[in-house]
Write a protein that holds these residues in place. Sequence first.
Motif, PDB file in Angstrom:
ATOM      1  N   UNK A 199       2.215   9.846   3.694  1.00  7.40           N
ATOM      2  CA  UNK A 199       2.358   9.194   5.008  1.00  7.40           C
ATOM      3  C   UNK A 199       3.142   7.875   4.891  1.00  7.40           C
ATOM      4  N   UNK A 200       4.063   7.710   5.828  1.00  8.80           N
ATOM      5  CA  UNK A 200       4.867   6.476   5.843  1.00  8.80           C
ATOM      6  C   UNK A 200       4.679   5.822   7.215  1.00  8.80           C
ATOM      7  N   UNK A 201       4.217   4.596   7.209  1.00 10.61           N
ATOM      8  CA  UNK A 201       3.997   3.949   8.513  1.00 10.61           C
ATOM      9  C   UNK A 201       5.287   3.331   9.042  1.00 10.61           C
ATOM     10  N   UNK A 202       5.298   3.144  10.339  1.00  6.91           N
ATOM     11  CA  UNK A 202       6.504   2.638  11.000  1.00  6.91           C
ATOM     12  C   UNK A 202       6.977   1.329  10.368  1.00  6.91           C
ATOM     13  N   UNK A 224       0.831  -1.201   0.000  1.00  4.80           N
ATOM     14  CA  UNK A 224       0.000   0.000   0.000  1.00  4.80           C
ATOM     15  C   UNK A 224       0.871   1.259   0.000  1.00  4.80           C
ATOM     16  N   UNK A 225       1.945   1.244   0.823  1.00  4.66           N
ATOM     17  CA  UNK A 225       2.854   2.393   0.917  1.00  4.66           C
ATOM     18  C   UNK A 225       3.539   2.669  -0.416  1.00  4.66           C
ATOM     19  N   UNK A 226       3.995   1.613  -1.047  1.00  2.24           N
ATOM     20  CA  UNK A 226       4.645   1.763  -2.355  1.00  2.24           C
ATOM     21  C   UNK A 226       3.684   2.409  -3.342  1.00  2.24           C
ATOM     22  N   UNK A 227       2.449   1.880  -3.261  1.00  2.00           N
ATOM     23  CA  UNK A 227       1.447   2.404  -4.181  1.00  2.00           C
ATOM     24  C   UNK A 227       1.200   3.899  -3.935  1.00  2.00           C
TER      25      UNK A 227
END
Length: 839
Positions: free
Chosen positions: A680-683, A651-654
């Motif tokens: 936003x980047x999650x931990x 999801x983050x990459x996307x």
Amino acid sequence: MSALQTAQLADFARRQAFLGFGPDDVAALQFLHTSLKDDAPGFVDAFYEHLAEFEEMRALIEQPGLLDRLKRAQADYFDTLTSGPYDADYLQRRLAIGMAHSRVGLAPAWYLGAYSHYLVGLLPDVIARLGTDPAYLLPAVQALMKVVLLDIGLAIDSYIAHRDQQIARLQDYMNVFTGMPFGTLVLSSDLRVLYVNRALVDMLGTGSAALQGRTLGEVVDAAPLQTLLSRIGEGRPVREATTLRVLDRPNELAIPVGLTLSLLPDSSGLPGRRLLMVVEDLRLQARLETDLLNAQAVAGIGSWHVDLRTGQAQWSDEAYRLYGRDPGGPASYEVFLDAVHPEDREEVDSAWRAALAGRPFRIEHRVVRPNGSIRWVESRGKLQRGADGRVVKAFGTVYDITERRQASERIQRLAFQDTLTGLPNRTLALDRLQQALAQAEREQHGVALLYVDLDHFKEINDTQGHLIGDQVLAEVAGRLNAVVRQRDTLARLGGDEFVLLGPSDAASAAQVAERLLQTVEQPVVVNGVRFTLNMSIGIALFPEDGRTAEDLLKHADTAMYRAKAAGGGALRFYHAGMSDELQRRLLLATRLKAALHGNQLRLHFQPQFDLHTGALCGAEALARWHDADAGWIAPSEFIPVAETRGLIDELGDWALSEAARQVRQWQEAGLPFTGRVAVNVSARQMAAEGFVARAVALVRAQGIEPDCIELEVTESSMMQEPRKAEDMARALVAAGFVLSIDDFGTGYSSLAALKRLPVTKLKIDMSFVRDMLDKPEDHTIVHTIISMARALGLRTLAEGVEQRAQADALLALGCDQMQGWYRGPAVPGDEFAARWLTG
Ligand code: C2E
Ligand code: CA
Ligand code: CA
């Protein structure tokens, strides 16, 4: 009177006539008898004294009691010799006595001796009494001579009659021997053939002339006999199975025989040196044995036996063949076990051990042939016990049951397998379900039952026909089966309905269901026609949704119908007993993955403004997901699901790549977007290996540089491993990214640590902004954050600004930027452009 006696009497009369023995003689004898009557018959004693001089007679008459009886009989005998009358009675008594004597073994010479003593003893008396008158003496002596001759004739007659009887009896024995099915030989001690019967002559095929009178060794190889002879002892017969070979026929096979040898008593009744040999022809038996072995080979039956005391085993050729070994090779329990399929060895071994302990040995197992082929055999065995009850021998059979197994497997398949798909059918599915429930009950764990049903399958059947429909089903079954774990059961209940049994809890059931749903993402092509399929899955859990197979099936079915009612292509739990929250999260995980892969997520952009000038200074990219059934799903709900279900990297990459794409699009459209887009980047994302390089690559792949992107990280994600976070932050900044700390104030940041990080901006969490006008402590916190950030040379951005008063207060406290519904919510990229990028 019998015919024989009548004939004997006639003969007796004729003899008297020949001898000229007539009434005068009878009268003379009677006169003599009366004259001598008073005299004791001393001649009897004298006769026996005389007899005792002969050794063989001594042996005979020394039998206890016999001598007295003989003496009395003899006295009586000679008494009646002179008394008469010479009638039928007289004749029969004489013959009976003669027969008795000849049976006892008294030779005819005994009679002669007895008469001689009688006459010698009697004549002096006769002369003494009658000698004075020749008219009496001569007729008396003549009559005496005639009657003695008559009597001797009778005695000899009875000897002959006895011999005749014996001969007749012997003849009977002879016939018995001759007719016996066994070969019978009487041999002298030097193995000369004294007698041979028909059966043996036939057996050897030599003709009786070749045998009679020759020694056995001249006709057959007598070597096997010699060993038998050496064993013969005290009259006990000895027996042995051996072979006989006729010497002048070297090309013929030796005859398998059973020989019994015994010593025959000689004529005197003492053990003698003649041998009786009985020869049993074992050719038939041997042939039967060969026939049996051949029959066994044809039937695929082998036989074996083991001497348990020595461990020595013997196998029939067929047994070798069945165990995949060369006939005549080594045979032992170890060789046998070696032939057994490795997976069956333990079972076979324990069955054998149980057999030794007294259980019946009967087991079906596989055998691996040296060429690798596998056959099923049935081994059966029995034990033989010795007199002391201990097992001494085991014997048994082995036979090929491969065909039988295959047939029964075929029947099993027909009974328990769905013919179209090859999957277990309803019967087997129910059986397995019951077993699984029983096991789950015992082992105290859960089981999930998935009810799978294709959506709108009926249409395919109706429009394309059943043949095509069947092919589609077979293809779907194959795809489903390919993703099912080995230990789970996938079965076809009928039509387009399948069940899957196995996962132990809701989470793994959802995961499996997800995999099943994905199998029909690609259309199914049959005969060049593409079918886009969907399926609905209902899930029921043991024990919470039901404890019996029927309940679980019913409830899984109900859940499936709910999934269908909601539009299909999805899964539903039968949720009695499951919290809505858990159910929703499980569903979310499945659907989120599908949404990600199906490119159904969108990024919205929320504008950020400079508090001093009020100008647009950037935008935050926020993920948005609209699900066909559930509607809009908030990131606060699906982001944590993505994090726990391993979807966050994807999801983050996307998000990063999608944000970059948007920037690039605005640039290409010549729109005046000067700030950066914050992503936003999650931990968890940051903890992944190679995050920096990947982030740079993803952005560049969209044709822009990292300096267009701001990365929002949380306090906590930077504080978990400060060293590593610091290095990574530096690498990101070196690559051109700008970093900001999101939700600042909610964590417990160490100011010192924060100072070391190459961070540009702090985003003040909206929870403080919301109440800062009403709650003095929140106002203080916001104030403190802004002062602290200034001291560290960091910019500040306030989130969640909904009112103008909040913006004014923030500006008064020295805050640099703001973001919130007061100026605008997050909107799709084109809407953002239309509203904020108009120059
Ligand atoms: P966040 O980073 O704090 O994002 C700001 C949230 O505040 C957004 O909620 C936004 O819609 C909302 N918001 C903006 N202005 C106002 C306002 O004036 N009043 C109120 N009450 N709310 C306002 P959203 O979009 O629901 O996002 C929630 C959270 O989900 C985000 O919080 C962020 O932590 C996370 N998130 C969203 N998109 C992504 C993403 O692409 N990646 C990652 N890792 N997390 C994301
Ligand atoms: Ca954020
Ligand atoms: Ca935030």
